[in-house]
Design a protein around this motif. Structure first.
Motif, PDB file in Angstrom:
ATOM      1  N   GLY A 180      10.105  23.632  38.566  1.00 45.61           N
ATOM      2  CA  GLY A 180       9.112  23.730  39.801  1.00 45.61           C
ATOM      3  C   GLY A 180       9.203  25.154  40.664  1.00 45.61           C
ATOM      4  O   GLY A 180       8.678  25.142  41.602  1.00 45.61           O
ATOM      5  N   ASP A 181       9.878  26.163  40.055  1.00 39.48           N
ATOM      6  CA  ASP A 181       9.961  27.278  40.832  1.00 39.48           C
ATOM      7  C   ASP A 181       8.816  28.268  40.601  1.00 39.48           C
ATOM      8  O   ASP A 181       9.166  29.485  41.296  1.00 39.48           O
ATOM      9  N   GLY A 182       7.909  27.999  39.931  1.00 41.19           N
ATOM     10  CA  GLY A 182       6.738  28.903  39.727  1.00 41.19           C
ATOM     11  C   GLY A 182       7.038  29.955  38.671  1.00 41.19           C
ATOM     12  O   GLY A 182       6.209  30.861  38.581  1.00 41.19           O
ATOM     13  N   SER A 183       8.406  29.953  37.978  1.00 37.19           N
ATOM     14  CA  SER A 183       8.452  30.850  36.739  1.00 37.19           C
ATOM     15  C   SER A 183       8.909  30.152  35.608  1.00 37.19           C
ATOM     16  O   SER A 183       9.479  28.969  35.775  1.00 37.19           O
ATOM     17  N   LEU A 184       9.260  30.849  34.621  1.00 36.86           N
ATOM     18  CA  LEU A 184       9.792  30.283  33.335  1.00 36.86           C
ATOM     19  C   LEU A 184      10.975  31.139  33.131  1.00 36.86           C
ATOM     20  O   LEU A 184      10.857  32.374  32.868  1.00 36.86           O
ATOM     21  N   SER A 185      12.021  30.255  32.751  1.00 37.43           N
ATOM     22  CA  SER A 185      13.417  30.789  32.322  1.00 37.43           C
ATOM     23  C   SER A 185      13.609  30.830  30.968  1.00 37.43           C
ATOM     24  O   SER A 185      12.697  30.208  30.325  1.00 37.43           O
ATOM     25  N   ARG A 186      14.404  31.429  30.594  1.00 36.04           N
ATOM     26  CA  ARG A 186      14.711  31.485  29.039  1.00 36.04           C
ATOM     27  C   ARG A 186      15.031  30.148  28.672  1.00 36.04           C
ATOM     28  O   ARG A 186      14.624  29.607  27.664  1.00 36.04           O
ATOM     29  N   ALA A 187      15.940  29.193  29.367  1.00 29.93           N
ATOM     30  CA  ALA A 187      16.218  27.937  29.151  1.00 29.93           C
ATOM     31  C   ALA A 187      14.812  27.015  28.855  1.00 29.93           C
ATOM     32  O   ALA A 187      14.727  26.146  27.997  1.00 29.93           O
ATOM     33  N   GLU A 188      13.740  27.177  29.669  1.00 28.98           N
ATOM     34  CA  GLU A 188      12.575  26.489  29.906  1.00 28.98           C
ATOM     35  C   GLU A 188      11.831  26.902  28.719  1.00 28.98           C
ATOM     36  O   GLU A 188      10.745  26.117  28.206  1.00 28.98           O
ATOM     37  N   LEU A 189      12.020  28.039  28.192  1.00 30.06           N
ATOM     38  CA  LEU A 189      10.943  28.593  26.995  1.00 30.06           C
ATOM     39  C   LEU A 189      11.750  28.331  25.641  1.00 30.06           C
ATOM     40  O   LEU A 189      10.890  28.595  24.552  1.00 30.06           O
ATOM     41  N   ARG A 190      12.954  28.164  25.614  1.00 24.86           N
ATOM     42  CA  ARG A 190      13.787  27.972  24.538  1.00 24.86           C
ATOM     43  C   ARG A 190      12.892  26.746  23.593  1.00 24.86           C
ATOM     44  O   ARG A 190      12.795  25.616  23.974  1.00 24.86           O
ATOM     45  N   GLY A 191      12.726  27.044  22.290  1.00 23.94           N
ATOM     46  CA  GLY A 191      12.285  26.069  21.191  1.00 23.94           C
ATOM     47  C   GLY A 191      10.611  25.848  21.435  1.00 23.94           C
ATOM     48  O   GLY A 191      10.343  25.155  20.622  1.00 23.94           O
ATOM     49  N   ILE A 192      10.227  26.461  22.234  1.00 21.37           N
ATOM     50  CA  ILE A 192       8.613  26.348  22.370  1.00 21.37           C
ATOM     51  C   ILE A 192       7.786  26.876  21.306  1.00 21.37           C
ATOM     52  O   ILE A 192       8.430  27.899  20.569  1.00 21.37           O
ATOM     53  N   GLU A 193       6.837  26.398  20.774  1.00 22.32           N
ATOM     54  CA  GLU A 193       5.982  26.826  19.714  1.00 22.32           C
ATOM     55  C   GLU A 193       4.699  27.401  19.961  1.00 22.32           C
ATOM     56  O   GLU A 193       3.939  27.873  19.111  1.00 22.32           O
TER      57      GLU A 193
END
Length: 236
Positions: A180-193
């Motif tokens: 919920g910090d308003g940004s996207l990290s590598r961890a949050e994006l990992r594995g997305i399609e």
């Protein structure tokens, strides 16, 4: 006339250029950064969500050259227009055209599956390539790829991409922001399609760099003008 050698050379050249680009990017990174493990920077913010949304809107407006609220094929199939204008267009107009082409290349020139270049170039479907078809095969394939990608955005199949269609891949982007910090990290994006989101992040980063370079250029110009003005006053 079959184009198997052409396809092979095209594929090898594309892979070679991609490999060289990755090697160059790796060499440009500081040695300390290269030695970090994936976990060491997985929490780093890659993109601010609001910034990504703003970049997508800015990109849409830039590609919608006639400002009618829809991106059409003639507005993205502009390589020939750029080539023709290299010697005749004003510098500012030429710079905008180059920027549009850069974004088109990043957004509309990928392929999800293999295509038959010969079939596409054989526009009269006679099983051979005439001299004209052979000379125009690169343009034919490029236009075909652009059309395929335009169609993938065009959900209502009206022949154009409206802003809602262009930014639809960002509708649920907040769901990825687990902390919920308003940004996207590598961890949050990992594995997305969501390939379009990843591409949007790259475009957002590129646009941020362009804006920074333009600001720096404007500052240098202002400083130069101030210096020239000062020299004129001193000479009076």
């Amino acid at each position: 006339m079959k184009l198997k050698p052409f396809l092979f050379i095209f594929s090898v050249t594309t892979l070679l250029l991609a490999s060289l680009s990755l090697v160059a990017q790796e060499r440009e990174r500081p040695a300390a950064a290269r030695s970090l493990s994936a976990d060491a920077f997985s929490s780093w913010a890659l993109a601010d969500i609001d910034e990504v949304r703003e970049a997508a809107t800015e990109t849409f407006k830039l590609l919608d050259a006639n400002n009618n609220g829809s991106i059409t094929l003639d507005e993205i199939d502009i390589l020939e227009e750029l080539i023709a204008g290299e010697e005749s267009l004003p510098a500012e107009e030429l710079a905008e055209l180059r920027q549009r082409l850069n974004i088109v290349s990043r957004t509309f020139m990928h392929l999800e599956e293999e295509i038959d270049h010969f079939e596409i170039a054989d526009t009269d479907l006679d099983g051979t390539l005439s001299e004209t078809e052979f000379d125009e095969q690169e343009a034919s394939v490029r236009t075909h790829i652009l059309q395929l990608n335009l169609d993938s955005f065009d959900e209502d199949k009206n022949g154009g991409i409206e802003e809602g269609e262009f930014t639809a891949h960002l509708d649920d982007v907040e769901d990825l922001d687990t902390d919920g910090d308003g940004s996207l990290s590598r961890a949050e994006l990992r594995g997305i399609e969501n390939r379009r989101l990843l591409q949007e992040i790259r475009v957002s980063s590129w646009q941020r760099q362009v804006r920074a370079e333009r600001r720096a250029y404007a500052e240098r110009q202002a400083q130069q003008e101030e210096s020239d003005e000062s020299k004129k006053k001193d000479s009076l």
